[in-house]
Design a protein around this motif. Structure first.
Motif, PDB file in Angstrom:
ATOM      1  N   GLY A  89      39.866 128.238  96.515  1.00 39.48           N
ATOM      2  CA  GLY A  89      38.529 128.062  95.943  1.00 39.48           C
ATOM      3  C   GLY A  89      38.534 127.336  94.609  1.00 39.48           C
ATOM      4  O   GLY A  89      37.831 126.331  94.426  1.00 39.48           O
ATOM      5  N   ALA A  90      39.342 127.825  93.666  1.00 38.29           N
ATOM      6  CA  ALA A  90      39.357 127.253  92.317  1.00 38.29           C
ATOM      7  C   ALA A  90      39.842 125.803  92.364  1.00 38.29           C
ATOM      8  O   ALA A  90      39.270 124.917  91.727  1.00 38.29           O
ATOM      9  CB  ALA A  90      40.251 128.088  91.404  1.00 38.29           C
ATOM     10  N   VAL A  91      40.897 125.578  93.135  1.00 38.98           N
ATOM     11  CA  VAL A  91      41.485 124.247  93.223  1.00 38.98           C
ATOM     12  C   VAL A  91      40.521 123.289  93.921  1.00 38.98           C
ATOM     13  O   VAL A  91      40.408 122.120  93.563  1.00 38.98           O
ATOM     14  CB  VAL A  91      42.836 124.350  93.962  1.00 38.98           C
ATOM     15  CG1 VAL A  91      43.308 122.990  94.403  1.00 38.98           C
ATOM     16  CG2 VAL A  91      43.871 125.003  93.073  1.00 38.98           C
ATOM     17  N   SER A  92      39.796 123.816  94.909  1.00 40.84           N
ATOM     18  CA  SER A  92      38.851 122.991  95.652  1.00 40.84           C
ATOM     19  C   SER A  92      37.771 122.430  94.730  1.00 40.84           C
ATOM     20  O   SER A  92      37.360 121.274  94.866  1.00 40.84           O
ATOM     21  CB  SER A  92      38.235 123.830  96.774  1.00 40.84           C
ATOM     22  OG  SER A  92      37.174 123.155  97.358  1.00 40.84           O
ATOM     23  N   VAL A  93      37.321 123.229  93.760  1.00 39.91           N
ATOM     24  CA  VAL A  93      36.256 122.782  92.860  1.00 39.91           C
ATOM     25  C   VAL A  93      36.737 121.657  91.940  1.00 39.91           C
ATOM     26  O   VAL A  93      36.001 120.722  91.658  1.00 39.91           O
ATOM     27  CB  VAL A  93      35.718 123.975  92.024  1.00 39.91           C
ATOM     28  CG1 VAL A  93      34.735 123.507  90.975  1.00 39.91           C
ATOM     29  CG2 VAL A  93      35.069 125.000  92.925  1.00 39.91           C
ATOM     30  N   VAL A  94      37.985 121.737  91.464  1.00 41.90           N
ATOM     31  CA  VAL A  94      38.456 120.740  90.504  1.00 41.90           C
ATOM     32  C   VAL A  94      39.252 119.610  91.151  1.00 41.90           C
ATOM     33  O   VAL A  94      39.699 118.702  90.460  1.00 41.90           O
ATOM     34  CB  VAL A  94      39.322 121.384  89.396  1.00 41.90           C
ATOM     35  CG1 VAL A  94      38.479 122.228  88.486  1.00 41.90           C
ATOM     36  CG2 VAL A  94      40.454 122.189  89.985  1.00 41.90           C
ATOM     37  N   SER A  95      39.439 119.689  92.475  1.00 43.49           N
ATOM     38  CA  SER A  95      40.198 118.631  93.133  1.00 43.49           C
ATOM     39  C   SER A  95      39.296 117.435  93.402  1.00 43.49           C
ATOM     40  O   SER A  95      38.106 117.583  93.631  1.00 43.49           O
ATOM     41  CB  SER A  95      40.763 119.137  94.458  1.00 43.49           C
ATOM     42  OG  SER A  95      41.103 118.050  95.281  1.00 43.49           O
ATOM     43  N   GLY A  96      39.879 116.245  93.361  1.00 37.28           N
ATOM     44  CA  GLY A  96      39.114 115.065  93.727  1.00 37.28           C
ATOM     45  C   GLY A  96      39.021 114.891  95.228  1.00 37.28           C
ATOM     46  O   GLY A  96      38.332 114.008  95.722  1.00 37.28           O
ATOM     47  N   HIS A  97      39.716 115.746  95.985  1.00 42.37           N
ATOM     48  CA  HIS A  97      39.755 115.662  97.450  1.00 42.37           C
ATOM     49  C   HIS A  97      40.184 114.275  97.919  1.00 42.37           C
ATOM     50  O   HIS A  97      39.620 113.739  98.859  1.00 42.37           O
ATOM     51  CB  HIS A  97      38.415 116.045  98.067  1.00 42.37           C
ATOM     52  CG  HIS A  97      38.047 117.462  97.808  1.00 42.37           C
ATOM     53  ND1 HIS A  97      38.587 118.512  98.504  1.00 42.37           N
ATOM     54  CD2 HIS A  97      37.233 118.021  96.887  1.00 42.37           C
ATOM     55  CE1 HIS A  97      38.101 119.647  98.043  1.00 42.37           C
ATOM     56  NE2 HIS A  97      37.280 119.379  97.053  1.00 42.37           N
ATOM     57  N   PHE A 120      38.966 116.850  88.588  1.00 44.72           N
ATOM     58  CA  PHE A 120      39.055 116.017  89.793  1.00 44.72           C
ATOM     59  C   PHE A 120      40.362 115.236  89.793  1.00 44.72           C
ATOM     60  O   PHE A 120      40.463 114.164  90.384  1.00 44.72           O
ATOM     61  CB  PHE A 120      37.856 115.073  89.921  1.00 44.72           C
ATOM     62  CG  PHE A 120      36.552 115.799  89.745  1.00 44.72           C
ATOM     63  CD1 PHE A 120      36.264 116.913  90.536  1.00 44.72           C
ATOM     64  CD2 PHE A 120      35.635 115.423  88.791  1.00 44.72           C
ATOM     65  CE1 PHE A 120      35.086 117.606  90.375  1.00 44.72           C
ATOM     66  CE2 PHE A 120      34.451 116.120  88.620  1.00 44.72           C
ATOM     67  CZ  PHE A 120      34.170 117.207  89.408  1.00 44.72           C
ATOM     68  N   ALA A 121      41.353 115.794  89.122  1.00 50.58           N
ATOM     69  CA  ALA A 121      42.690 115.200  89.091  1.00 50.58           C
ATOM     70  C   ALA A 121      43.694 116.345  88.961  1.00 50.58           C
ATOM     71  O   ALA A 121      43.311 117.516  88.889  1.00 50.58           O
ATOM     72  CB  ALA A 121      42.816 114.243  87.902  1.00 50.58           C
TER      73      ALA A 121
END
Lengths: 304, 275
Positions: free
Chosen positions: A228-236, A153-154
């Motif tokens: 997809g991959a980045v969306s899961v680990v992003s803090g948005h 998330f970072a």
């Protein structure tokens, strides 16, 4: 086979052969039309739509959307992620291609399969594995929390996930190319007294430069476009952990369609540039192959 | 095949070392966590998770739409490859380059473009609406997105094989009295079949994991238009890590089996060429 045609009556043979190995003009036209209609519907129309929607509210709104601070920070993060993922995968790709193409060893085909493995993993799962490792409930979660290090998330997690997803691209491009070229030239250089690095820079690199360039371009495009991959680990978090593709999603879900398509048009441009460079590289490769008659033509490769 | 016990080239240890270390840390260790995490569940727990109605429905949506899309791509991908290899027309080279667009275009961009195109008031959707066909936010929309994503896999696998086909064989068939259609089904199709099957498998494998292009157009209704990757994300967001990993394990096993099948298919095809 040509003798068959010669034994036939001179006047009748050519049209019969032509009809035999080709379709009638009407069939050709129908098939070509069908293929064009299909490609137009699936590939061209979405492209045109992106540009149309991006400019739907005029050029001023378009510029405003891509100059907005959140969009700029998303662009910066996208460049940063690609700036880490691409060089790391370049080193890996060259190392992997060198040991696989130039040496014989046991377990080689297993190694090739393992290199391909990330292609077979859903992008969502590619992101999830890093949450399982570094998330609050992950293997290293407690340790990371104690030392106040944030990975998931970072930004670090987004870099890791992107690197994972794009890791096979350069290796996949180089392995078949270097396998086909063999190692005779390098062996000659070594026997003549060149050192290892000299051999790589002066002999191997000139031979693989176009394939390498294409691998880099493709890896970069995928790193910048990964969703997809980045969306899961992003803090948005807007302005902090948003890449351009994630920014497109946020704007779209907020019904800011014109702004969303404006940012999407930048990514579309990136894709078109990638395709153009790919085509140019393929021409160069073909020319290089024709020039060096003894080196065989690089086979068509599937960029997966 | 070269048989070389010792090479004069340097760098074997270093390059193999880098490759194996990188693969272990970056790929194998992270992937292994999925399997170790799911092992925390007992077998009955695992089974009840992956057979719960919502999960089964999402498997049905993902595998069904992927299969449909891969079938459509096999037909049209073959047609496109055929036309690109055999016929000459204006704009052929541009179209040939365009086929790779789905590889290069970020999936999120494809997703919003297709959704807008096929929405009820979209450029294509408005012609389908009067016919009672809804595409966006339905199962059909998912298939449309997966067709977009999978097309290059079929074209780029079939194209080189069609390119290498020797015209003489078709001439021979014709001179022996075969009609064009017979030549096509008895001579051309069998030579292309392994490549076509590989392309189908590649498109299918890519489709089952696809997320970005599908999530916008799918509508994401649980039980009806929810794909497996989205369900995994939903479970992660609810901190149901065990459930998410259980579903992921099923997906990974399916993907890896497909990868194995594709490798075997390609090896068989290469052996045919070399023989």
């Amino acid at each position: 086979m040509a003798t068959i045609a010669i034994t036939r009556p001179a006047g009748a043979a050519p049209p019969a052969i032509r009809r035999a190995t080709g379709e009638s003009p009407a069939v050709r036209r129908v098939l070509t039309g069908l293929a064009l209609a299909f490609l137009g519907l699936t590939l061209v129309l979405p492209l045109v739509l992106v540009l149309h929607e991006a400019l739907a509210k005029g050029f001023a709104a378009y510029l405003a959307a891509i100059r907005e601070p959140d969009a700029l920070s998303a662009a910066r993060l996208t460049l940063l992620i690609a700036g880490v993922a691409v060089p790391v995968n370049l080193v890996f790709g060259v190392a992997a291609a060198w040991c696989i193409a130039k040496f014989e060893f046991r377990g080689k085909s297993l190694l090739i399969t393992l290199i391909d493995l990330p292609f077979a993993v859903s992008p969502v799962i590619s992101g999830m594995i890093f949450v399982l490792l570094f998330g609050a409930h992950g293997w290293f979660g407690a340790w990371l929390a104690d030392h106040d290090v944030r990975i998931v998330f970072a930004v670090p997690g987004m870099v890791l996930a992107t690197t994972f997803v794009t890791s096979p691209l350069i290796a996949r491009e180089l392995i078949p190319l270097m396998q086909e070229q063999g190692s005779d030239q390098e062996e000659a250089a070594i026997v003549l007294g060149a050192r290892g690095w000299q051999t790589f820079w002066r002999v191997t690199l000139p031979n693989i430069k176009w394939g390498l360039l294409y691998g880099l371009i493709l890896c970069n495009a995928r790193a910048m476009g990964e969703f997809g991959a980045v969306s899961v680990v992003s803090g948005h978090i807007r302005g902090e952990t948003n890449t351009l593709p994630l920014h497109v999603e946020i704007l779209y879900n907020e019904y800011s369609f014109a702004a969303s398509f404006a940012v999407a048009s930048l990514l579309t441009l990136l894709a078109l540039v990638t395709l153009a460079l790919k085509t140019a590289v393929e021409w160069q490769q073909r020319r290089q192959a024709l020039e060096g008659a003894e080196t065989s033509v690089p086979t068509e490769r599937i960029a997966a | 095949m070269r048989h070389k016990s010792r090479s004069v080239l340097p760098g074997f240890g270093v390059s193999l070392g880098i490759t194996c270390t990188y693969l272990s840390l970056m790929v194998l260790l992270p992937l292994a966590t999925v399997f170790t995490r799911s092992a925390e569940l007992s077998w009955p727990e695992f089974w009840s998770t992956v057979t719960s109605p919502r999960v089964v429905a999402s498997f049905r949506v993902t595998f069904g739409a992927s299969l449909a899309a891969a079938l459509v791509n096999s037909v049209f991908g073959f047609l496109v490859a055929w036309v690109l290899v055999r016929y000459r027309f204006a704009g052929r080279r541009v179209l040939d380059a365009m086929v790779d667009l789905p590889f290069a275009l970020p999936t999120a961009v494809a997703g919003i473009a297709l959704t807008t195109l096929y929405a009820a008031n979209g450029w294509v959707g408005k012609y389908l609406q009067p016919l009672g066909i809804k595409v966006s936010y339905t199962w059909l929309g998912i298939t449309v997105a997966l067709i977009f994503i999978g097309l290059p896999f079929v074209v780029r696998t079939v194209q080189p094989v069609l390119d290498d086909l020797e015209l003489e064989v078709e001439e021979a068939a014709a001179s022996l009295g075969a009609r064009r259609w017979q030549t096509f089904t008895r001579v051309v199709l069998p030579s292309v079949a392994p490549a076509l099957l590989t392309g189908f498998a590649l498109a299918f494998a890519r489709a089952i994991g696809e997320y970005g292009s599908v999530v916008f157009i799918a509508g994401n209704m649980p039980m009806r238009t929810e794909i497996v990757p989205l369900l995994i994300i939903t479970k992660l967001e609810q901190y149901d890590y065990a459930g998410a990993t259980a579903v992921a394990v099923v997906m990974l096993v399916a993907s890896f089996s497909l990868l194995l099948t594709i490798n075997l298919l390609q090896r068989a095809a290469r052996r045919r060429v070399e023989a």
